[in-house]
Design a protein around this motif. Structure first.
Motif, mmCIF file in Angstrom:
data_model
loop_
_atom_site.group_PDB
_atom_site.id
_atom_site.type_symbol
_atom_site.label_atom_id
_atom_site.label_comp_id
_atom_site.label_asym_id
_atom_site.label_seq_id
_atom_site.Cartn_x
_atom_site.Cartn_y
_atom_site.Cartn_z
ATOM 1 N N UNK A 1 45.915 36.196 43.634
ATOM 2 C CA UNK A 1 46.068 35.498 42.662
ATOM 3 C C UNK A 1 44.473 34.533 42.117
ATOM 4 N N UNK A 2 45.024 33.779 43.200
ATOM 5 C CA UNK A 2 43.451 32.771 43.595
ATOM 6 C C UNK A 2 42.126 33.502 43.380
ATOM 7 N N UNK A 3 41.951 34.501 44.218
ATOM 8 C CA UNK A 3 40.752 35.314 44.581
ATOM 9 C C UNK A 3 40.142 36.209 43.766
ATOM 10 N N UNK A 4 40.901 36.664 42.206
ATOM 11 C CA UNK A 4 41.035 37.007 41.642
ATOM 12 C C UNK A 4 40.233 37.010 40.098
ATOM 13 N N UNK A 5 39.113 37.983 39.174
ATOM 14 C CA UNK A 5 38.548 37.319 38.421
ATOM 15 C C UNK A 5 39.352 36.607 37.047
ATOM 16 N N UNK A 6 40.151 37.676 36.712
ATOM 17 C CA UNK A 6 41.031 36.815 35.693
ATOM 18 C C UNK A 6 41.920 35.350 35.585
ATOM 19 N N UNK A 7 41.989 35.267 36.728
ATOM 20 C CA UNK A 7 42.509 33.988 36.867
ATOM 21 C C UNK A 7 41.263 32.537 36.241
#
Lengths: 248, 282
Positions: free
Chosen positions: A194-200
């Motif tokens: 999750x930490x690398x995804x843009x939505x985060x």
């Protein structure tokens, strides 16, 4: 400018007239919000759950509208030859793509306004306060996801698979980054993804501004990562975007 | 004045040479047909002239532009019917025309164009409800809405039933009467013969014949004479039909027999086309 206005007007008509886009892109996040606030009670991030879910659903809506919705529209137009046909007219390609983006932003703006209004009616969620931070944050989010949406069209080869492929990306991303509730109890591996995804990072901005009363400039990392994803999408799109269907 | 001039045009896809140096000229107001079997290079040629593809060699001039580098000014003056393309299923016929009309500086009146392509009664019908032939007419209407000087038609009647083809032919003839230059590709001989002022036969990336339909048929001097003798079919091709016929009939009269099933036939464009493409196949 006249051409752009003309095309935006027709893009809007095309969007709202297609039941698939109006329901799947526009209505779906709103329905999901109504459902989730009905079942979640208590507090999230120290605020009533409905506030956080509203923020989460705006984030999900950004990815769903600007990324998935845009990509499906463009892939379907490419595969049936509309993009190719448009290229034979005097309408410049850049104006065309700009109009498609502006149209998506209009849809998204109405979606966000509807979410706030629905939250207000159902759960008395507050109206957003720092509009000067929230609007640019959402604009950055739409731009970044639209760039990624443009980029992914080259990797979706047929119309039939496009909506499945995009949902397989968007739904887990929304889940892993906390659109549907906080992720702090998730296993470490899932949180790391999750930490690398843009939505985060978009959710970081929306939560910070809407829930914590922060400003855009309080979150330079989130702005930078989101902008980086957008630039990456742009770079890929510039190299791979196709106007013509696969040779058949 | 020539609307299109092509000199030694070449194009390869990898090791495959799709066009091996073709040249032709199309005059303003002319209907020019590119005729050939599938894979001959027709679509490659037309798409280079429309500006969709780059060329590997040769010079081309389309309305004074090099399509490879041309922009909006060029596209103001061309109309395009692609081989495979659809339009938005949820717009009506009139809306589709209006949307395209907005892209041009001096569009034609939308209602006139819809009447010209015979979709009057379908003005308010959604595109998804149209038949295949009607959709093709919509493609043509949309290609004409910018009032182009030059119209490209890539296999405009492929997949039509005979009635729809006749209707499309009438429409294309009416375009010619408007003074448009038309480049048409087809693999139907009768279509080329019916519509084209001049045509080029393309095969394996080269033009193997060029001229008016009647030049193509008269260029081949042979006449075919057929009859049956003792139950056997006799076919003779000759460039001196008068002398041969006199000889045959005199002989038959002298022997007191009939030349059964006698027929004398000029070769049709189809015969010429088949013999040409067969020759080059060997």
């Amino acid at each position: 400018m006249k051409l752009l206005r003309h095309q935006v007007k027709w893009e809007q008509r095309l969007f709202w007239r297609s039941r698939e886009s109006a329901v799947f892109v526009f209505l779906f996040p709103i329905l999901l919000f109504a459902l989730l606030t009905a079942v979640y009670n208590g507090h999230i991030y120290g605020r009533p759950a409905s506030w956080a879910l509203l923020a989460g659903m705006i984030g999900y809506g950004t990815a769903n509208t600007a990324f998935a919705g845009l990509a499906i529209t463009l892939v379907s137009r490419r595969e049936i030859g509309i993009l190719k046909r448009i290229r034979a007219t005097p309408l410049p390609p850049a104006v065309y793509l700009t109009a498609v983006l502006v149209s998506i932003m209009i849809v998204f703006a109405i979606q966000v306004a509807s979410l706030f209004a629905l939250g207000r009616v159902l759960k008395s969620t507050p109206w957003p306060s720092h509009l000067l931070s929230l609007v640019p944050a959402l604009a950055l989010g739409v731009a970044a996801f639209a760039a990624l949406g443009l980029a992914i069209t080259a990797f979706i080869r047929s119309l039939e698979g496009s909506s499945a492929v995009l949902n397989v990306i968007v739904l887990p991303m929304a889940f892993l980054t906390g659109s549907f509730g906080p992720t702090r109890h998730y296993p470490k591996v899932l949180r790391a993804i999750g930490d690398v995804l843009p939505l985060k990072y978009l959710l970081d901005l929306i939560n910070g501004i809407y829930l914590q009363g922060q400003q855009l400039w309080d979150k330079p990392t989130a702005v930078a990562v989101l902008g980086g994803w957008g630039l990456f999408g742009m770079a890929v799109a510039l190299r791979t975007f196709r106007w013509e269907p696969r040779e058949g | 004045m020539s609307a299109i001039s092509v000199r030694d045009l070449r194009k390869s896809y990898g090791a495959y040479e799709a066009l091996r140096g073709i040249s032709f000229e199309i005059q303003e107001g002319e209907v020019f047909g590119l005729l050939g079997p599938n894979g001959a290079g027709k679509t490659t040629t037309i798409e280079i002239l429309e500006g969709y593809r780059t060329r590997d060699g040769g010079d081309i001039d389309v309305l004074g532009f090099d399509p490879e580098r041309a922009g909006s000014a060029f596209r103001e003056r061309i109309g395009v019917v692609l081989q495979h393309s659809q339009l938005w299923p949820n717009l009506t016929v009139a809306e589709t025309h209006r949307m395209f009309a907005g892209y041009y500086e001096h569009p034609r009146n939308v209602d006139e164009v819809i009447a010209l392509v015979g979709l009057d009664e379908k003005r308010t019908a959604r595109v998804k409800t149209l038949s295949g032939g009607q959709k093709r007419r919509l493609d043509l209407g949309v290609a004409l809405v910018g009032d182009p000087d030059l119209v490209f038609l890539d296999e405009p009647t492929t997949g039509f039933d005979p009635a729809a083809r006749r209707a499309a032919w009438d429409m294309i003839r009416s375009l010619r009467s408007l003074g448009k230059t038309i480049l048409l590709t087809t693999h139907y001989l009768d279509e080329a013969e019916q519509l084209a002022d001049r045509l080029a036969v393309l095969r394996g990336g080269v033009i193997i014949r060029e001229g008016t339909p009647s030049e193509l048929t008269s260029g081949s001097s042979e006449t075919e004479i057929r009859y049956r003798k003792d139950g056997q079919e006799v076919v003779i091709r000759t460039s001196e039909p008068t002398r041969l016929l006199q000889h045959l009939t005199a002989e038959a009269v002298a022997e007191g027999r009939e030349l059964e099933g006698l027929s004398v036939r000029r070769p049709t464009l189809e015969d010429v086309y088949l013999s040409l493409t067969a020759e080059h196949q060997e």
